[in-house]
Design an enzyme around this catalytic site. Structure first.
Site, PDB file in Angstrom:
ATOM      1  N   CYS A 165     -17.546 -22.855 -26.875  1.00  0.00           N
ATOM      2  CA  CYS A 165     -17.887 -21.535 -26.323  1.00  0.00           C
ATOM      3  C   CYS A 165     -19.355 -21.214 -26.584  1.00  0.00           C
ATOM      4  O   CYS A 165     -20.023 -21.864 -27.390  1.00  0.00           O
ATOM      5  CB  CYS A 165     -16.981 -20.463 -26.910  1.00  0.00           C
ATOM      6  SG  CYS A 165     -17.494 -19.837 -28.524  1.00  0.00           S
TER       7      CYS A 165
ATOM      8  N   CYS B 225     -15.258 -26.246 -30.897  1.00  0.00           N
ATOM      9  CA  CYS B 225     -15.238 -25.249 -29.817  1.00  0.00           C
ATOM     10  C   CYS B 225     -16.531 -25.337 -29.017  1.00  0.00           C
ATOM     11  O   CYS B 225     -17.608 -25.528 -29.572  1.00  0.00           O
ATOM     12  CB  CYS B 225     -15.064 -23.856 -30.408  1.00  0.00           C
ATOM     13  SG  CYS B 225     -15.058 -22.550 -29.183  1.00  0.00           S
TER      14      CYS B 225
ATOM     15  N   ASP C 161       0.755 -11.614 -23.382  1.00  0.00           N
ATOM     16  CA  ASP C 161      -0.391 -10.737 -23.601  1.00  0.00           C
ATOM     17  C   ASP C 161      -0.358 -10.282 -25.045  1.00  0.00           C
ATOM     18  O   ASP C 161       0.712 -10.211 -25.652  1.00  0.00           O
ATOM     19  CB  ASP C 161      -0.316  -9.492 -22.697  1.00  0.00           C
ATOM     20  CG  ASP C 161       0.678  -8.476 -23.239  1.00  0.00           C
ATOM     21  OD1 ASP C 161       1.892  -8.675 -23.042  1.00  0.00           O
ATOM     22  OD2 ASP C 161       0.259  -7.512 -23.889  1.00  0.00           O
TER      23      ASP C 161
ATOM     24  N   HIS D 272     -15.737 -15.892 -28.589  1.00  0.00           N
ATOM     25  CA  HIS D 272     -15.133 -17.063 -29.234  1.00  0.00           C
ATOM     26  C   HIS D 272     -13.605 -16.977 -29.269  1.00  0.00           C
ATOM     27  O   HIS D 272     -12.918 -17.922 -28.886  1.00  0.00           O
ATOM     28  CB  HIS D 272     -15.663 -17.268 -30.650  1.00  0.00           C
ATOM     29  CG  HIS D 272     -14.842 -18.270 -31.395  1.00  0.00           C
ATOM     30  ND1 HIS D 272     -14.970 -19.631 -31.213  1.00  0.00           N
ATOM     31  CD2 HIS D 272     -13.791 -18.106 -32.251  1.00  0.00           C
ATOM     32  CE1 HIS D 272     -14.057 -20.259 -31.933  1.00  0.00           C
ATOM     33  NE2 HIS D 272     -13.334 -19.368 -32.577  1.00  0.00           N
TER      34      HIS D 272
ATOM     35  N   CYS E 296     -20.185 -20.648 -30.314  1.00  0.00           N
ATOM     36  CA  CYS E 296     -20.219 -21.852 -31.146  1.00  0.00           C
ATOM     37  C   CYS E 296     -21.379 -22.777 -30.781  1.00  0.00           C
ATOM     38  O   CYS E 296     -21.874 -23.514 -31.617  1.00  0.00           O
ATOM     39  CB  CYS E 296     -18.886 -22.585 -31.064  1.00  0.00           C
ATOM     40  SG  CYS E 296     -17.561 -21.662 -31.862  1.00  0.00           S
TER      41      CYS E 296
ATOM     42  N   ASP F 249       1.208  -2.465 -17.174  1.00  0.00           N
ATOM     43  CA  ASP F 249       2.521  -2.137 -17.727  1.00  0.00           C
ATOM     44  C   ASP F 249       2.926  -0.779 -17.141  1.00  0.00           C
ATOM     45  O   ASP F 249       2.142  -0.141 -16.449  1.00  0.00           O
ATOM     46  CB  ASP F 249       2.485  -2.141 -19.259  1.00  0.00           C
ATOM     47  CG  ASP F 249       1.478  -1.150 -19.819  1.00  0.00           C
ATOM     48  OD1 ASP F 249       0.977  -0.295 -19.059  1.00  0.00           O
ATOM     49  OD2 ASP F 249       1.186  -1.230 -21.021  1.00  0.00           O
TER      50      ASP F 249
HETATM   51 ZN   LIG Z   1     -16.264 -20.870 -30.127  1.00  0.00          ZN
END
Ligand SMILES: [Zn+2]
Length: 362
Positions: free
Chosen positions: A301, A299, A261, A330, A304, A89
């Protein structure tokens, strides 16, 4: 930077941006690396969960360690070991939101550092020079962030300043850096329209909408998001600055915005608020004490796949560093996955179904 429009579904768009440092599939979420690090994450972890571009804050890097030091250490990519695209920015927004004292003049803004009280000045020339030395892939023009509420007269004067600064920034654009203009105009449609006309005349590689989510009612914000998007050129990326609440993102993607963002997924992660496919949860709640299930059963990830809610609650309450790391992995994975699926829904022509489904959950 090359822009390709891949598919539209209504006004929602799936695009592909080609940069020297990699591809960006939109709609895209840019994780925020305020001072040159996405808090709690290594660049390799970010890549593994699918980050294609991150945002760094010029204001913070300018004050500490200083753009000249970063430049002498090889530029922002080498400095932080991130070889994919970076958007910086202009520093304007933080000057307006963080510095205790600021004085806007026609040629720029004087401000006091929130770190040590020292006085500084950033005008269009300084904003471009700092971003050029940092070496980001996408730079933003310096804009005068119109506060909410603002009178018509104030918003108009502020807008003309933004347009003047945008033209000055454009004149200083280097070959290696894309430059985005920023639409202002508060909640006044004719000012937003004027802003877009002038910026399109100057010519930019992309267009951002600023001055939204600054305290105005949601309904007004959504109205202005749709109005602004409807006037922006279709052959350039469109970036809605600082807005990342997923309900707002759905509205903005529906309107035709491509880039987003927000500190929300990372900041919330550190505070123990986690996004799941069944809605937000606070991991500290008593009910998770002996919960052996994953944070989000849908999920995939690292967090998880490997940890129970009971464990995540325990390390959060114990204030362990790993808690911030696992929660951030996560939440960012959840965001990137949400954006990937949203893009897929646009390509398949079922964005409205995607939006309706998520609006019931969020
Ligand atoms: Zn997750």
């Amino acid at each position: 930077m090359k822009f390709n429009l891949i598919k539209t579904d209504g006004n929602a768009r799936a695009c592909l941006l080609e940069t020297n440092r990699g591809l960006i599939h939109t709609p895209v979420f840019m994780a925020v690396g305020t001072v040159g690090t996405v808090k709690a994450m290594s660049p390799d972890e970010l890549k593994e969960i699918g980050a294609e571009i991150i945002l760094c804050n010029t204001y913070h890097l300018y004050l500490r360690p200083g753009h000249e030091i970063i430049s002498s250490l090889g530029g922002i990519h080498k400095f932080m070991n991130w070889d994919r695209p970076i958007l910086t920015d202009s520093g304007g927004f933080q000057v307006f939101s963080l510095s205790a004292l600021r004085k806007i003049e026609e040629d720029g803004v004087h401000f006091k550092s929130h770190l040590d009280g020292s006085m500084h000045f950033i005008g269009p020339k300084e904003a471009m020079e700092i971003q050029s030395l940092l070496g980001s892939d996408i730079a933003m023009v310096l804009d005068d962030c119109t506060p909410y509420p603002s009178t018509y007269e104030y918003a108009m004067n502020s807008l003309y300043r933004t347009i003047k600064w945008a033209a000055q920034c454009k004149a200083l654009q280097g070959k290696e850096q894309a430059l985005f203009g920023i639409v202002q105009g508060s909640l006044y449609e004719d000012l937003r329209e004027k802003s877009i006309e002038e910026l399109v005349d100057i010519g930019f590689d992309g267009f951002a909408a600023g001055g939204l989510s600054v305290g105005e009612p949601k309904k007004e914000m959504h109205r202005m998001i749709h109005f602004t998007a409807s006037l922006l050129p279709t052959d350039k990326p469109r970036y809605l600055m600082g807005i990342g609440e997923l309900g707002d993102v759905l509205n903005a993607v529906e309107a035709g915005f491509d880039m987003f963002d927000c500190v929300m997924p990372t900041r919330n992660a550190r505070n123990g608020t986690l996004f799941t496919s069944r809605g937000k949860i606070s991991i500290k709640r008593e009910e998770f004490k002996s919960d052996r299930g994953p944070l989000d059963p849908d999920c995939e990830c690292y967090t998880c796949r490997n940890y129970s809610r009971g464990y995540l609650r325990h390390i959060f309450l114990s204030k362990e560093i790993l808690s911030m790391r696992l929660n951030t992995i996560h939440n960012l994975y959840f965001y990137f996955n949400f954006f990937r699926n949203m893009r897929k829904s646009i390509i398949e022509g079922i964005f409205t179904e995607f939006k309706t489904k998520w609006e019931a959950i969020l």
